[in-house]
Scaffold this motif. Structure first.
Motif, PDB file in Angstrom:
ATOM      1  N   LEU A 112      -8.684  -1.836   3.398  1.00  0.00           N
ATOM      2  CA  LEU A 112      -8.551  -0.494   3.983  1.00  0.00           C
ATOM      3  C   LEU A 112      -7.636   0.386   3.140  1.00  0.00           C
ATOM      4  N   ILE A 113      -6.583  -0.194   2.600  1.00  0.00           N
ATOM      5  CA  ILE A 113      -5.667   0.574   1.749  1.00  0.00           C
ATOM      6  C   ILE A 113      -6.345   0.921   0.430  1.00  0.00           C
ATOM      7  N   ARG A 114      -7.127  -0.028  -0.107  1.00  0.00           N
ATOM      8  CA  ARG A 114      -7.891   0.282  -1.332  1.00  0.00           C
ATOM      9  C   ARG A 114      -8.763   1.503  -1.117  1.00  0.00           C
ATOM     10  N   GLU A 115      -9.433   1.547   0.024  1.00  0.00           N
ATOM     11  CA  GLU A 115     -10.302   2.688   0.301  1.00  0.00           C
ATOM     12  C   GLU A 115      -9.509   3.991   0.358  1.00  0.00           C
ATOM     13  N   GLU A 116      -8.301   3.917   0.869  1.00  0.00           N
ATOM     14  CA  GLU A 116      -7.471   5.132   0.912  1.00  0.00           C
ATOM     15  C   GLU A 116      -7.110   5.585  -0.500  1.00  0.00           C
ATOM     16  N   ILE A 117      -6.840   4.634  -1.385  1.00  0.00           N
ATOM     17  CA  ILE A 117      -6.537   4.985  -2.785  1.00  0.00           C
ATOM     18  C   ILE A 117      -7.769   5.591  -3.454  1.00  0.00           C
ATOM     19  N   TRP A 118      -8.958   5.013  -3.170  1.00  0.00           N
ATOM     20  CA  TRP A 118     -10.180   5.582  -3.756  1.00  0.00           C
ATOM     21  C   TRP A 118     -10.400   7.008  -3.269  1.00  0.00           C
ATOM     22  N   ARG A 119     -10.151   7.242  -1.988  1.00  0.00           N
ATOM     23  CA  ARG A 119     -10.301   8.604  -1.455  1.00  0.00           C
ATOM     24  C   ARG A 119      -9.317   9.566  -2.128  1.00  0.00           C
ATOM     25  N   CYS A 120      -8.118   9.069  -2.357  1.00  0.00           N
ATOM     26  CA  CYS A 120      -7.120   9.872  -3.070  1.00  0.00           C
ATOM     27  C   CYS A 120      -7.606  10.244  -4.462  1.00  0.00           C
ATOM     28  N   LEU A 121      -8.141   9.273  -5.192  1.00  0.00           N
ATOM     29  CA  LEU A 121      -8.623   9.545  -6.552  1.00  0.00           C
ATOM     30  C   LEU A 121      -9.788  10.520  -6.547  1.00  0.00           C
ATOM     31  N   GLN A 122     -10.659  10.407  -5.543  1.00  0.00           N
ATOM     32  CA  GLN A 122     -11.764  11.356  -5.429  1.00  0.00           C
ATOM     33  C   GLN A 122     -11.230  12.770  -5.198  1.00  0.00           C
ATOM     34  N   ALA A 123     -10.225  12.884  -4.339  1.00  0.00           N
ATOM     35  CA  ALA A 123      -9.633  14.200  -4.075  1.00  0.00           C
ATOM     36  C   ALA A 123      -8.970  14.764  -5.322  1.00  0.00           C
ATOM     37  N   GLY A 148       0.812  -1.211   0.000  1.00  0.00           N
ATOM     38  CA  GLY A 148       0.000   0.000   0.000  1.00  0.00           C
ATOM     39  C   GLY A 148       0.843   1.256   0.000  1.00  0.00           C
ATOM     40  N   GLU A 149       1.930   1.239   0.794  1.00  0.00           N
ATOM     41  CA  GLU A 149       2.830   2.399   0.823  1.00  0.00           C
ATOM     42  C   GLU A 149       3.514   2.581  -0.521  1.00  0.00           C
ATOM     43  N   GLN A 150       3.881   1.488  -1.165  1.00  0.00           N
ATOM     44  CA  GLN A 150       4.485   1.585  -2.497  1.00  0.00           C
ATOM     45  C   GLN A 150       3.516   2.187  -3.504  1.00  0.00           C
ATOM     46  N   GLN A 151       2.240   1.823  -3.397  1.00  0.00           N
ATOM     47  CA  GLN A 151       1.257   2.391  -4.325  1.00  0.00           C
ATOM     48  C   GLN A 151       1.076   3.884  -4.067  1.00  0.00           C
ATOM     49  N   ASP A 166      -2.555   1.947 -13.747  1.00  0.00           N
ATOM     50  CA  ASP A 166      -2.748   0.591 -14.256  1.00  0.00           C
ATOM     51  C   ASP A 166      -2.898  -0.356 -13.067  1.00  0.00           C
ATOM     52  N   GLU A 167      -4.069  -0.998 -12.962  1.00  0.00           N
ATOM     53  CA  GLU A 167      -4.395  -1.881 -11.824  1.00  0.00           C
ATOM     54  C   GLU A 167      -4.201  -1.103 -10.522  1.00  0.00           C
ATOM     55  N   ALA A 168      -5.023  -0.075 -10.366  1.00  0.00           N
ATOM     56  CA  ALA A 168      -4.845   0.923  -9.310  1.00  0.00           C
ATOM     57  C   ALA A 168      -4.798   0.336  -7.907  1.00  0.00           C
ATOM     58  N   THR A 169      -5.597  -0.696  -7.633  1.00  0.00           N
ATOM     59  CA  THR A 169      -5.647  -1.238  -6.262  1.00  0.00           C
ATOM     60  C   THR A 169      -5.364  -2.735  -6.223  1.00  0.00           C
TER      61      THR A 169
END
Length: 236
Positions: A170-181, A140-143, A161-164
């Motif tokens: 829980l880390i997927r949700e953090e990436i989704w929040r990032c994309l929303q922001a 997750g930190e690498q992503q 590419d293959e975002a999550t």
């Protein structure tokens, strides 16, 4: 909104094996778009053409008003296209801070450019881990680092590419929040991922590919209204 990226009749092959058979789609300025489909259906090959890693057999790729078909990868990147690659591909012997500093720049003249500090605000974990090497980070930190590395180039278009892929929920949700922001900040994004239920809440437009051809295109309300598309073409 004007098209930042326009793909017309894209064909591509690996040796004698043709993979893409006339792919067409557009991404407007400030739009979040997706490229969906099962594994092996042409998504990554499309991205390789967009980023200059694979020369198309035929078709056109127009980015920011320029025909970049067949351009080298570094020239396309300098024009303002950045990719968060599948598998993250962080450098094991660079620290988190060194990753961000090495790629930082504002070649395209962004009015509110992404800096190391802005990336730290988006992903506080990266600030905490700033002196850790790339091979000392979790997936997750690498992503997060791969996204931050792309952002500090201040791209006009960011591709994930293959975002999550392979990340804990829980880390997927953090990436989704990032994309929303990022969407709210006006960043143009193309996402490849399989979590359609989350993507329809973030993205504006969707393109589904099957065996190297576009089989469906539409907006989030249309994709949400027909879940049979998810099962037929994405496998969810």
């Amino acid at each position: 909104m004007s098209a930042l990226l326009e793909v017309q009749g894209l064909q591509a092959a690996y040796g004698s094996s043709q993979v893409l058979f006339g792919v067409d789609f557009k991404i407007a300025q400030g739009e979040v778009a997706t490229l969906l489909g099962r594994n092996g259906m042409g998504k990554t090959t499309t991205l390789r053409c967009l980023t200059g890693q694979l020369k198309p057999l035929a078709g056109r790729i127009v980015f920011d008003g320029q025909d970049v078909t067949g351009w080298d990868a570094d020239a396309i990147a300098r024009l303002g296209l950045a990719i968060v690659p599948e598998g993250r591909q962080v450098f094991p012997n660079l620290s988190v801070l060194e990753h961000l500093q090495a790629f930082a720049g504002n070649r395209c003249g962004a009015k509110n450019p992404w800096t190391v500090e802005r990336v730290h605000a988006l992903f506080p974990r990266l600030k905490e881990r700033s002196q850790n090497m790339g091979n000392q980070l979790s997936g997750g930190e690498q992503q997060m680092l791969a996204i931050g590395r792309a952002l500090v180039t201040n791209p006009k278009l960011m591709i994930l590419d293959e975002a999550t892929e392979g990340l804990a929920p829980l880390i997927r949700e953090e990436i989704w929040r990032c994309l929303q922001a990022l969407r709210e900040a006006g960043q143009t994004i193309l996402v490849v991922d399989k979590y359609v239920k989350r993507l329809i809440r973030i993205a504006d437009a969707h393109t589904i590919v099957e065996r190297g051809r576009v089989v469906w295109q539409g907006d989030s309300p249309a994709l949400d209204a027909d879940h049979s598309l998810w099962q037929r073409y994405v496998g969810v």
